[in-house]
Design a protein around this motif. Sequence first.
Motif, PDB file in Angstrom:
ATOM      1  N   GLU A 596       0.855  -1.183   0.000  1.00 39.82           N
ATOM      2  CA  GLU A 596       0.000   0.000   0.000  1.00 39.82           C
ATOM      3  C   GLU A 596       0.893   1.236   0.000  1.00 39.82           C
ATOM      4  OE1 GLU A 596      -4.041  -1.340   2.308  1.00 39.82           O
ATOM      5  OE2 GLU A 596      -2.331  -0.780   3.554  1.00 39.82           O
ATOM      6  N   GLU A 597       0.510   2.221  -0.758  1.00 41.15           N
ATOM      7  CA  GLU A 597       1.317   3.432  -0.869  1.00 41.15           C
ATOM      8  C   GLU A 597       0.407   4.667  -0.831  1.00 41.15           C
ATOM      9  OE1 GLU A 597       3.557   3.252  -4.430  1.00 41.15           O
ATOM     10  OE2 GLU A 597       4.669   1.415  -3.888  1.00 41.15           O
ATOM     11  N   TYR A 598       1.011   5.785  -0.344  1.00 34.96           N
ATOM     12  CA  TYR A 598       0.290   7.047  -0.408  1.00 34.96           C
ATOM     13  C   TYR A 598       0.267   7.526  -1.847  1.00 34.96           C
ATOM     14  CZ  TYR A 598       0.567   7.295   4.683  1.00 34.96           C
ATOM     15  OH  TYR A 598       0.437   7.026   6.020  1.00 34.96           O
ATOM     16  N   ASP A 604      -7.882   6.614  -1.831  1.00 38.24           N
ATOM     17  CA  ASP A 604      -7.619   5.572  -0.854  1.00 38.24           C
ATOM     18  C   ASP A 604      -8.431   4.326  -1.211  1.00 38.24           C
ATOM     19  OD1 ASP A 604      -6.862   4.161   1.343  1.00 38.24           O
ATOM     20  OD2 ASP A 604      -8.238   5.173   2.721  1.00 38.24           O
ATOM     21  N   GLY A 605      -7.772   3.116  -1.227  1.00 41.18           N
ATOM     22  CA  GLY A 605      -8.467   1.855  -1.520  1.00 41.18           C
ATOM     23  C   GLY A 605      -8.531   1.517  -2.983  1.00 41.18           C
ATOM     24  N   PRO A 632      -3.608  10.374  -0.185  1.00 42.66           N
ATOM     25  CA  PRO A 632      -2.466  11.277   0.004  1.00 42.66           C
ATOM     26  C   PRO A 632      -1.942  11.219   1.452  1.00 42.66           C
ATOM     27  CG  PRO A 632      -4.511  12.533  -0.082  1.00 42.66           C
ATOM     28  CD  PRO A 632      -4.878  11.127  -0.406  1.00 42.66           C
ATOM     29  N   GLU A 633      -0.677  11.523   1.637  1.00 37.55           N
ATOM     30  CA  GLU A 633      -0.069  11.500   2.962  1.00 37.55           C
ATOM     31  C   GLU A 633      -0.432  12.824   3.688  1.00 37.55           C
ATOM     32  OE1 GLU A 633       4.269  10.757   5.059  1.00 37.55           O
ATOM     33  OE2 GLU A 633       4.124  11.113   2.898  1.00 37.55           O
ATOM     34  N   LEU A 634      -1.014  12.844   4.942  1.00 33.23           N
ATOM     35  CA  LEU A 634      -1.482  14.021   5.666  1.00 33.23           C
ATOM     36  C   LEU A 634      -0.363  14.662   6.508  1.00 33.23           C
ATOM     37  CD1 LEU A 634      -4.969  12.701   6.882  1.00 33.23           C
ATOM     38  CD2 LEU A 634      -4.395  13.967   4.785  1.00 33.23           C
TER      39      LEU A 634
END
Length: 695
Positions: A596-598, A604-605, A632-634
């Motif tokens: 799983e990657e950002y 997502d998913g 996305p990474e938060l």
Amino acid sequence: MQQDRHDDRRARAGGAGAAADPLTGRVLDGRYRIGSRIARGGMASVYEATDIRLDRTVAVKVMHPGLGDDNEFAERFVREARAAARLSHPNVVAVYDQGDDHGTVFLAMELVSGHTLRDVIRKESPMPPAKALALLEPVLSALATAHRAGLIHRDIKPENVLISDDGRVKVADFGLAKAVSADTQHTATGGVLIGTVSYLAPELVVNGRADARADVYAAGVVLFEMLTGAKPHEGETPIQVAYRHVHEDVPAPSATVPGIPAYVDALVARATARDRELRPADAAVLLHQVHRVSHALAEGVVDDPDLTTDLTPLRARLEAAEAPTTEDTAPDPLGGPFQPGQVLATIPAAADADLTAPLRTLDPQPAQAAPRTRTTPPVPPAGRAQPPGADGARPPGRRRSRKGPLLLIVALLLVIGGGTAAWWFIDGRYTTTPGVLGMTQSGAQDALESAGLEAEFGDEAYSETVAAGRIVSTDPEPGAKVLDGGTVSVVISLGKERYDVPKLKGRSEDAAQDALLATHLGYGRSIEKWSDSVPAGEVISSDPKAGTTLRPDSPVDLVVSKGPKPVDLKDWVGKSVDKAMEWLAKKGLTGKVASEEYSNDVPDGAVISMDPQGGTTVHRGDQVSFVVSKGPELVEVPSVRGAGVDAARAKLEGLGFDVRTEDAAGSLGLGFVWSQSPGAGEMVPPGTTITLSLI
């Protein structure tokens, strides 16, 4: 008509011909890598080759270029595989496979390393009878198996008898063999006789028809050649040789090599009789006769009159009996020698003519008849009474009449005795073979013993018309002559020849074909079919199905698995990974989330990437891997309240946020941050716009 071929069976790689051969190095049917040529015949050449699939050395027989375009030749060539594959015998060269590689028709067969009988004849002939028969015995054993299967070889010659390095004898080239049936026994195709002229049976030359006795004739010629080192009939052209086969008997081997026993001469004469009715019925019968002769040789028997007479063809016995010899002569009261042939010739005349006429013919050089003269009887002395008569004299001829009957009786006794002796020699000591066809074994034995004959129960044979356990044939045939107390070979029927289709499911295609050939059934064709349960290359089923009873050589088709049916993989990039997993399961595929990657671009998913890629053809059971987005990474928003606008902007932009400023209500224009949105501590994606209110 084919002439004798001089096969270059020992040609090997390295010669000029081998180097120039275009087939050398080629792979036929993706399986057989062709090596050097080891033989060349009238229809085909034989090469040493490697079976890549099974990693073994084989011999590959390739039809000559151009012949494969002739359907008639090609079909005959293909029949070789099916005919020879039926023959499971240690003295027959095994045939493994048959194919057609873009017009190159070929057979794959057992490779026999060694030499041919022709090589032995060149080096060792004339050879002792015992050795010649020892070499002929395995040839006849192989032919006997073929004849029982309804096949004839039709090209028996020393070049087709292979002798391996360990001494095993094998018969090769059943390519001209053809199943014998009631409707087709022709050996001529398109007017061309099949067979080699030096070993060709007379009936093939005359009417182009052959049965097992044509092979018997050829075997007899081969035996003559081993015994003498020469062929029985020679000529400048094949036509001359063929003419002599039809019009001249094969000479006795002892005429060329003195000292050969008479019963060996008789064996050759029996096998090579020009009238095929006088030959052994097939190779099995000839093999039995060879065993009898071999046994006599092993015991050191120099002469066996009974065996010689039993083996000599009937026609030769009649000719020998009719030929005058010194032993057959006896005194003739009329002055000439007694000749049995003349007696037989004169007996019919005696039945309806003057009895003295036959007797006069007994003299081979009768004297000129003297002229008759009437004589006057002497006058008796006076006073002596005269016998009654026409003139008072004794009737003429009375004195001769007393001697004439005596001479006549003696002559008749000689005639009858000579005729009886001739009858006994020609026919009297022989018994007619009773008809026992269709009888049971015990019934046939009783019938033969009642006729004064001995029954010998030999090999069994299949028959479409005679029930199992009953007599299918005898040698001699019913009605033929055999010496009193002689032996009659009896063949018992096995009934109709039928075989059950073996269980082939789960076997490889090659193993299934071998199983069919071993069961005397034919391989038809392979039908490929997708299967989710049977691995690719294995047999799913057969048609007809296993257990079905068929005639020999009946074709059986194989349904062969191609493995699971391929699946066209759908492209799931950017789409829900859960839905992708559901679709894969329905198609028999396995899904796996590899990582799983950002992603700022993929929700997502959802699927970021997949392996194999969408559009690829896969098979059931294959696995598909996914890389799934975590969105996305938060980033946590820091607090910049109370900071100067420049410092706050620098800090937020350094974290990847966008900054927007506005004056707060009641702003004093000081340029400090009064509030921010989103507020401090919130988690937002990079690039989010942070609004600063300034006081």
